[in-house]
Design a protein around this motif. Sequence first.
Motif, PDB file in Angstrom:
ATOM      1  N   GLU A   1      28.782 105.670  78.601  1.00 55.56           N
ATOM      2  CA  GLU A   1      29.085 104.422  79.295  1.00 55.56           C
ATOM      3  C   GLU A   1      30.589 104.142  79.291  1.00 55.56           C
ATOM      4  O   GLU A   1      31.151 103.660  80.288  1.00 55.56           O
ATOM      5  CB  GLU A   1      28.324 103.254  78.665  1.00 55.56           C
ATOM      6  CG  GLU A   1      26.830 103.283  78.885  1.00 55.56           C
ATOM      7  CD  GLU A   1      26.095 104.292  78.009  1.00 55.56           C
ATOM      8  OE1 GLU A   1      24.944 104.647  78.314  1.00 55.56           O
ATOM      9  OE2 GLU A   1      26.699 104.744  76.994  1.00 55.56           O
ATOM     10  N   GLN A   2      31.243 104.422  78.170  1.00 52.35           N
ATOM     11  CA  GLN A   2      32.696 104.248  78.118  1.00 52.35           C
ATOM     12  C   GLN A   2      33.394 105.217  79.061  1.00 52.35           C
ATOM     13  O   GLN A   2      34.389 104.865  79.712  1.00 52.35           O
ATOM     14  CB  GLN A   2      33.193 104.444  76.682  1.00 52.35           C
ATOM     15  CG  GLN A   2      32.849 103.301  75.742  1.00 52.35           C
ATOM     16  CD  GLN A   2      33.201 103.601  74.298  1.00 52.35           C
ATOM     17  OE1 GLN A   2      33.221 104.763  73.882  1.00 52.35           O
ATOM     18  NE2 GLN A   2      33.485 102.564  73.527  1.00 52.35           N
TER      19      GLN A   2
ATOM     20  N   ASN B   1      40.149  93.742  86.428  1.00 53.96           N
ATOM     21  CA  ASN B   1      40.060  94.822  87.403  1.00 53.96           C
ATOM     22  C   ASN B   1      38.616  95.234  87.656  1.00 53.96           C
ATOM     23  O   ASN B   1      38.238  95.566  88.783  1.00 53.96           O
ATOM     24  CB  ASN B   1      40.854  96.038  86.917  1.00 53.96           C
ATOM     25  CG  ASN B   1      40.645  97.257  87.793  1.00 53.96           C
ATOM     26  OD1 ASN B   1      41.121  97.332  88.913  1.00 53.96           O
ATOM     27  ND2 ASN B   1      39.905  98.238  87.280  1.00 53.96           N
ATOM     28  N   PHE B   2      37.777  95.187  86.593  1.00 51.00           N
ATOM     29  CA  PHE B   2      36.412  95.705  86.704  1.00 51.00           C
ATOM     30  C   PHE B   2      35.461  94.717  87.372  1.00 51.00           C
ATOM     31  O   PHE B   2      34.310  95.058  87.675  1.00 51.00           O
ATOM     32  CB  PHE B   2      35.872  96.085  85.312  1.00 51.00           C
ATOM     33  CG  PHE B   2      34.840  97.180  85.341  1.00 51.00           C
ATOM     34  CD1 PHE B   2      35.222  98.505  85.410  1.00 51.00           C
ATOM     35  CD2 PHE B   2      33.481  96.878  85.314  1.00 51.00           C
ATOM     36  CE1 PHE B   2      34.274  99.526  85.450  1.00 51.00           C
ATOM     37  CE2 PHE B   2      32.526  97.884  85.348  1.00 51.00           C
ATOM     38  CZ  PHE B   2      32.924  99.208  85.417  1.00 51.00           C
ATOM     39  N   LYS B   3      35.933  93.501  87.640  1.00 44.08           N
ATOM     40  CA  LYS B   3      35.066  92.498  88.281  1.00 44.08           C
ATOM     41  C   LYS B   3      34.489  93.004  89.598  1.00 44.08           C
ATOM     42  O   LYS B   3      33.381  92.640  89.977  1.00 44.08           O
ATOM     43  CB  LYS B   3      35.846  91.209  88.520  1.00 44.08           C
ATOM     44  CG  LYS B   3      36.003  90.340  87.278  1.00 44.08           C
ATOM     45  CD  LYS B   3      36.752  89.056  87.610  1.00 44.08           C
ATOM     46  CE  LYS B   3      36.898  88.176  86.373  1.00 44.08           C
ATOM     47  NZ  LYS B   3      37.679  86.939  86.679  1.00 44.08           N
TER      48      LYS B   3
ATOM     49  N   SER C   1      26.986  96.451  86.007  1.00 43.80           N
ATOM     50  CA  SER C   1      27.094  95.479  84.915  1.00 43.80           C
ATOM     51  C   SER C   1      26.834  96.118  83.553  1.00 43.80           C
ATOM     52  O   SER C   1      27.467  95.761  82.557  1.00 43.80           O
ATOM     53  CB  SER C   1      26.136  94.317  85.145  1.00 43.80           C
ATOM     54  OG  SER C   1      24.799  94.782  85.254  1.00 43.80           O
ATOM     55  N   ASP C   2      25.884  97.068  83.498  1.00 45.52           N
ATOM     56  CA  ASP C   2      25.591  97.739  82.224  1.00 45.52           C
ATOM     57  C   ASP C   2      26.796  98.544  81.745  1.00 45.52           C
ATOM     58  O   ASP C   2      27.089  98.571  80.547  1.00 45.52           O
ATOM     59  CB  ASP C   2      24.387  98.674  82.375  1.00 45.52           C
ATOM     60  CG  ASP C   2      23.087  97.903  82.522  1.00 45.52           C
ATOM     61  OD1 ASP C   2      23.095  96.686  82.264  1.00 45.52           O
ATOM     62  OD2 ASP C   2      22.075  98.529  82.904  1.00 45.52           O
ATOM     63  N   ILE C   3      27.469  99.200  82.684  1.00 49.62           N
ATOM     64  CA  ILE C   3      28.656  99.967  82.315  1.00 49.62           C
ATOM     65  C   ILE C   3      29.735  99.039  81.784  1.00 49.62           C
ATOM     66  O   ILE C   3      30.407  99.335  80.792  1.00 49.62           O
ATOM     67  CB  ILE C   3      29.173 100.761  83.529  1.00 49.62           C
ATOM     68  CG1 ILE C   3      28.147 101.803  83.964  1.00 49.62           C
ATOM     69  CG2 ILE C   3      30.500 101.451  83.199  1.00 49.62           C
ATOM     70  CD1 ILE C   3      28.511 102.522  85.236  1.00 49.62           C
ATOM     71  N   SER C   4      29.895  97.874  82.408  1.00 51.05           N
ATOM     72  CA  SER C   4      30.890  96.906  81.955  1.00 51.05           C
ATOM     73  C   SER C   4      30.575  96.414  80.555  1.00 51.05           C
ATOM     74  O   SER C   4      31.459  96.322  79.696  1.00 51.05           O
ATOM     75  CB  SER C   4      30.943  95.726  82.928  1.00 51.05           C
ATOM     76  OG  SER C   4      31.884  94.770  82.502  1.00 51.05           O
TER      77      SER C   4
END
Length: 529
Positions: A363-364, A510-512, A519-522
């Motif tokens: 995920e990271q 930035n990831f918005k 969302s899970d990755i965030s």
Amino acid sequence: MSTVDMSIELNGLLQLKTTKHQLSVPQLVEKILARREGTLTSTGAVSVETGKYTGRSPLDKFIVSDAVSSKTVEWGPVNQPISAQRFDALYKKVLTHLKKQDELFVFNGYAGADKKYQLPIQVVNEFAWHNLFAQQLFIRPSAEQKTNDDVKPFTIVAAPTFKADPETDGTNSETFIILSLERRIVLIGGTEYAGEMKKSIFSVMNFLLPQNNILSMHCSANVGEEGDVALFFGLSGTGKTTLSADANRHLIGDDEHGWSSSGVFNIEGGCYAKCIQLSEEKEPQIFNAIRFGAVLENVVLNQNTKVADYNDNSLTENTRAAYSIDSIDNTVLPSVAGHPTAIVFLTADAFGVLPPISKLTKEQAMYHFLSGYTSKLAGTERGVTSPQATFSTCFGEPFLPLAPTTYAEMLGKKIDEHNVNVYLVNTGWTGGEYGVGERMKLSYTRAMVQAALEGELANTETVTDAIFGLSIPTHVPGVPDEVLQPSKAWNDATAYNQKATELAAKFKANFKRFNDVASDISTLGGPRV
């Protein structure tokens, strides 16, 4: 103008007596010198200047909105749409312009070193040196290999002296780089910068390869003696070329790759290296590859000796050298290898807060792949007075026709499928931000990368970074332990926490754009602030 009409127009151009097909490197060099397009350097390379444009023109890049692209391309500032009618009209103008030239030059070759996935390409050039560039950067057909495959080729038509009229042609300026996926044509005009040809075909491959379940990647790749493959992702200035050019490993390619069910393959047949401040001592492979057949762009020469001055940036910082990959001694040919065992994301963090090396979860890895972070330094651009975070998703956003999550999801699946170790390596600052701390020693970075590639860090003891959630090795051979943890490398713990929190907030902001689809990755892969 119908597809048939367009084909007839192009075929008529290709059949002109003044159109030269598949000229050899010596023949093209002779043409370049006779036409005064360039000069020879002391090492036998061709030196040219590209005039007004010394780099890519991203604001002038378009994709034709048609039956192939309309519902698949991620439209926006990167992938600007243009109508098929506008394209057809401009294409006809360009062909008319080219028919008036004294000579034209055509190269037929391939993109993709794995023959199962090769794309035939045809490059039609107004300049002989552009055709030489195409020969160096793309894959040349072997003597027994024919280019009239079942797959219809993509054709690049490059007319640098033709300038568009934005009012009538629908462009943003005199310059245009237009990709028609339905017509299988790349139309380039108004710029002499040859890199537009290279990156246009990369954009094409970024569209086509995922349809065959192949991950297309903006990265370098090398392989060890035991067949262990490593991928290096990183934006400009992070050390991607330096770290992948390892004398103890074999180069697969330096910029563009595909990852199929069989393994990794180079998309190109050459290298397009930045050569500002190039020296034989620091980068001998690149330095020695710049010989007969190579093309130097915007490098200043001594007018008497014709020796290149790689430290002179009076024409541009973006000086370039284009050369065939077989100019590098320890290259894998054909440029095909197995599945990666390690992936390295490179970042030059001028905030000085990311660990020198950390091991990432899947995920990271997907989070940092989608983020594509590095930092601009003070003085590199007008108005930049302090370090600025910059993000380019998948480490190559300008060349991605599809939604970035398409590539990230494929990466995650391949990491799982092949049990790949992924590392984030900070080649930037330690002990403080830019201006306070110091740049990470190259010897330390090399030691960390070597340990990662040799598997020494796969199961080593780690500590978790409180802000970024990254797993930091407590020990790496050849690197002082105190260097590995940024919080301990800073003298002022409060200043470190403040700066680390600031950078983490920039990651979050930035990831918005991906929160609705990733969302899970965030949550699992991003900073913990």
